[in-house]
Design a protein around this motif. Structure first.
Motif, mmCIF file in Angstrom:
data_model
loop_
_atom_site.group_PDB
_atom_site.id
_atom_site.type_symbol
_atom_site.label_atom_id
_atom_site.label_comp_id
_atom_site.label_asym_id
_atom_site.label_seq_id
_atom_site.Cartn_x
_atom_site.Cartn_y
_atom_site.Cartn_z
ATOM 1 N N LYS A 139 44.728 32.355 57.021
ATOM 2 C CA LYS A 139 43.357 32.245 56.506
ATOM 3 C C LYS A 139 42.778 33.640 56.265
ATOM 4 N N ALA A 140 42.970 34.559 57.215
ATOM 5 C CA ALA A 140 42.464 35.919 57.044
ATOM 6 C C ALA A 140 43.141 36.619 55.866
ATOM 7 N N GLU A 141 44.439 36.364 55.687
ATOM 8 C CA GLU A 141 45.174 36.966 54.567
ATOM 9 C C GLU A 141 44.627 36.495 53.227
ATOM 10 N N LEU A 142 44.380 35.197 53.092
ATOM 11 C CA LEU A 142 43.849 34.665 51.836
ATOM 12 C C LEU A 142 42.429 35.176 51.589
ATOM 13 N N GLU A 143 41.616 35.238 52.629
ATOM 14 C CA GLU A 143 40.249 35.751 52.468
ATOM 15 C C GLU A 143 40.263 37.228 52.049
ATOM 16 N N GLU A 144 41.234 37.998 52.570
ATOM 17 C CA GLU A 144 41.355 39.401 52.176
ATOM 18 C C GLU A 144 41.729 39.511 50.701
ATOM 19 N N LYS A 145 42.599 38.639 50.199
ATOM 20 C CA LYS A 145 42.967 38.664 48.785
ATOM 21 C C LYS A 145 41.798 38.277 47.895
ATOM 22 N N VAL A 146 40.948 37.369 48.385
ATOM 23 C CA VAL A 146 39.754 37.019 47.615
ATOM 24 C C VAL A 146 38.828 38.221 47.508
ATOM 25 N N ALA A 147 38.717 38.965 48.591
ATOM 26 C CA ALA A 147 37.813 40.117 48.605
ATOM 27 C C ALA A 147 38.340 41.294 47.788
ATOM 28 N N THR A 148 39.667 41.425 47.631
ATOM 29 C CA THR A 148 40.263 42.550 46.884
ATOM 30 C C THR A 148 41.170 42.006 45.784
ATOM 31 N N PRO A 149 40.622 41.582 44.634
ATOM 32 C CA PRO A 149 41.437 40.987 43.572
ATOM 33 C C PRO A 149 42.289 42.051 42.876
ATOM 34 N N PRO A 150 43.387 41.642 42.221
ATOM 35 C CA PRO A 150 44.241 42.591 41.473
ATOM 36 C C PRO A 150 43.486 43.203 40.297
ATOM 37 N N ALA A 154 49.004 41.323 35.058
ATOM 38 C CA ALA A 154 50.350 41.114 35.606
ATOM 39 C C ALA A 154 50.287 40.846 37.099
ATOM 40 N N ASN A 155 49.487 41.645 37.797
ATOM 41 C CA ASN A 155 49.364 41.443 39.243
ATOM 42 C C ASN A 155 48.639 40.132 39.555
ATOM 43 N N VAL A 156 47.666 39.788 38.699
ATOM 44 C CA VAL A 156 46.990 38.497 38.894
ATOM 45 C C VAL A 156 47.990 37.357 38.758
ATOM 46 N N GLN A 157 48.833 37.420 37.747
ATOM 47 C CA GLN A 157 49.830 36.364 37.552
ATOM 48 C C GLN A 157 50.818 36.338 38.717
ATOM 49 N N ALA A 158 51.174 37.505 39.239
ATOM 50 C CA ALA A 158 52.077 37.553 40.394
ATOM 51 C C ALA A 158 51.427 36.896 41.616
ATOM 52 N N ALA A 226 40.853 29.773 42.420
ATOM 53 C CA ALA A 226 39.819 29.771 41.385
ATOM 54 C C ALA A 226 39.490 31.191 40.935
ATOM 55 N N SER A 227 39.401 32.124 41.886
ATOM 56 C CA SER A 227 39.069 33.506 41.515
ATOM 57 C C SER A 227 40.183 34.159 40.707
ATOM 58 N N LEU A 228 41.444 33.870 41.011
ATOM 59 C CA LEU A 228 42.560 34.441 40.257
ATOM 60 C C LEU A 228 42.587 33.907 38.829
ATOM 61 N N HIS A 229 42.363 32.596 38.695
ATOM 62 C CA HIS A 229 42.337 32.039 37.335
ATOM 63 C C HIS A 229 41.167 32.611 36.532
ATOM 64 N N ARG A 231 39.745 35.542 36.975
ATOM 65 C CA ARG A 231 40.020 36.940 36.665
ATOM 66 C C ARG A 231 41.076 37.054 35.567
ATOM 67 N N LEU A 232 42.076 36.189 35.604
ATOM 68 C CA LEU A 232 43.100 36.222 34.565
ATOM 69 C C LEU A 232 42.491 35.918 33.197
ATOM 70 N N ALA A 233 41.564 34.962 33.175
ATOM 71 C CA ALA A 233 40.913 34.641 31.903
ATOM 72 C C ALA A 233 40.106 35.826 31.388
ATOM 73 N N ARG A 234 39.413 36.515 32.290
ATOM 74 C CA ARG A 234 38.634 37.686 31.864
ATOM 75 C C ARG A 234 39.533 38.804 31.365
ATOM 76 N N LEU A 235 40.670 39.006 32.047
ATOM 77 C CA LEU A 235 41.574 40.077 31.626
ATOM 78 C C LEU A 235 42.303 39.734 30.336
ATOM 79 N N GLN A 236 42.647 38.482 30.146
ATOM 80 C CA GLN A 236 43.417 38.100 28.963
ATOM 81 C C GLN A 236 42.556 37.983 27.708
ATOM 82 N N GLY A 237 41.246 37.859 27.767
ATOM 83 C CA GLY A 237 40.390 37.766 26.599
ATOM 84 C C GLY A 237 40.458 39.009 25.722
ATOM 85 N N PRO A 238 40.168 40.216 26.189
ATOM 86 C CA PRO A 238 40.294 41.433 25.384
ATOM 87 C C PRO A 238 41.704 41.683 24.902
ATOM 88 N N LEU A 239 42.689 41.330 25.698
ATOM 89 C CA LEU A 239 44.072 41.545 25.285
ATOM 90 C C LEU A 239 44.427 40.689 24.081
#
Length: 279
Positions: A139-150, A154-158, A226-229, A231-239
């Motif tokens: 639980k702490a590991e997942l919460e840490e990933k939410v707080a520090t997104p890629p 590429a890292n988001v997809q990973a 939800a946050s990864l999806h 963020r991926l959408a935000r990153l993939q729009g300009p690309l």
């Protein structure tokens, strides 16, 4: 009873009547002697034992006999009362034992079921204590990933791939263990309540903590996904826009390369047909 039978049989039935006969014979003999003495005008004889003493002793014997018989009857009544009380107590004890014989087996079965339920609840608490560190760490590991997104797509997809692997691979066995612990604890609690047993010896706090931690883990998992999806959408729009621009530039370059010979020629044509061809 045997003493009373002996008194009434041996003494009153045989010995005392024999003594009474001897006493009567002795008294008749003394009366005959006394009659002859009076007739012959002789001095009174000195009887041994004296007649008064003999009568007094006989009366004392009768009194002692009566007192002894009354004492035996009284003692017999006490013994009969004691025997009746003993029989009453025995009947009560037998009835109590019969009642216990009916009540004890169900009571023992209830106590055994309650003890088994307490043992199951204690085992569930032990397993919950063993699972709790893993759940809290994940639980702490997942919460840490939410707080520090890629930072990049590429890292988001990973991270999404790793999260899917966790959801499909590592998580289900642990989830089954958590559900088994909760099911065993709930069933044990239901059995204890049904048997009207007291509170368990082992506290249920680890089970409660495990349930709360697991709910937190699932909430952190859903939030991270939800946050990864997002963020991926935000990153993939300009690309995607950049990619479309690049494709347009490539097409424009291809057209310029194809049109360059025509645009750079100095020939103007010598006839109307040649000018139309150049156009």
């Amino acid at each position: 009873q045997s003493l009373l039978d002996a008194l009434r049989g041996d003494f009153q039935g045989r010995q005392k009547p024999a003594w009474a006969g001897e006493k009567t014979s002795l008294e008749e003999g003394r009366r005959d002697v006394e009659g002859r003495r009076l007739a012959e005008e002789r001095p009174p004889p000195e009887w041994e034992p004296p007649t008064e003493a003999l009568s007094k002793s006989w009366k004392g014997l009768g009194d002692a006999e009566g007192s002894y018989e009354q004492a035996l009857l009284k003692r017999l009544g006490q013994l009969q009362a004691d025997e009746a009380e003993r029989l009453r107590q025995k009947a009560l004890r037998d009835a109590a034992l019969a009642t216990l014989g009916e009540l004890l087996p169900p009571l023992i079965a209830r106590r055994r079921k309650a003890a088994d339920a307490a043992a199951r609840e204690a085992d569930a608490a032990r397993r919950a204590s063993e699972l709790l560190p893993w759940v809290e760490a994940k639980k702490a590991e997942l919460e840490e990933k939410v707080a520090t997104p890629p930072k990049d797509a590429a890292n988001v997809q990973a991270e999404l791939t790793a999260l899917a692997a966790f959801s499909d691979g590592e998580k289900p066995p642990k989830q089954a263990e958590v559900l088994a612990v909760q099911a065993d604890a709930n069933e044990a609690t239901a059995v204890r309540q049904l048997q009207r047993a007291g509170p368990p010896d082992a506290p249920a706090e680890p089970i409660v903590k495990l349930g709360a931690a697991w709910s937190g883990l699932e909430a952190a998992e859903a939030k991270l996904k939800a946050s990864l999806h997002a963020r991926l959408a935000r990153l993939q729009g300009p690309l995607l826009i950049l990619e479309r621009i690049n494709r347009g530039v490539c097409k424009l370059e291809e057209w310029l390369e194809a049109a360059a010979p025509v645009l750079e020629t100095a020939e103007l044509g010598s006839s109307e047909a040649e000018v139309l061809a150049l156009l």
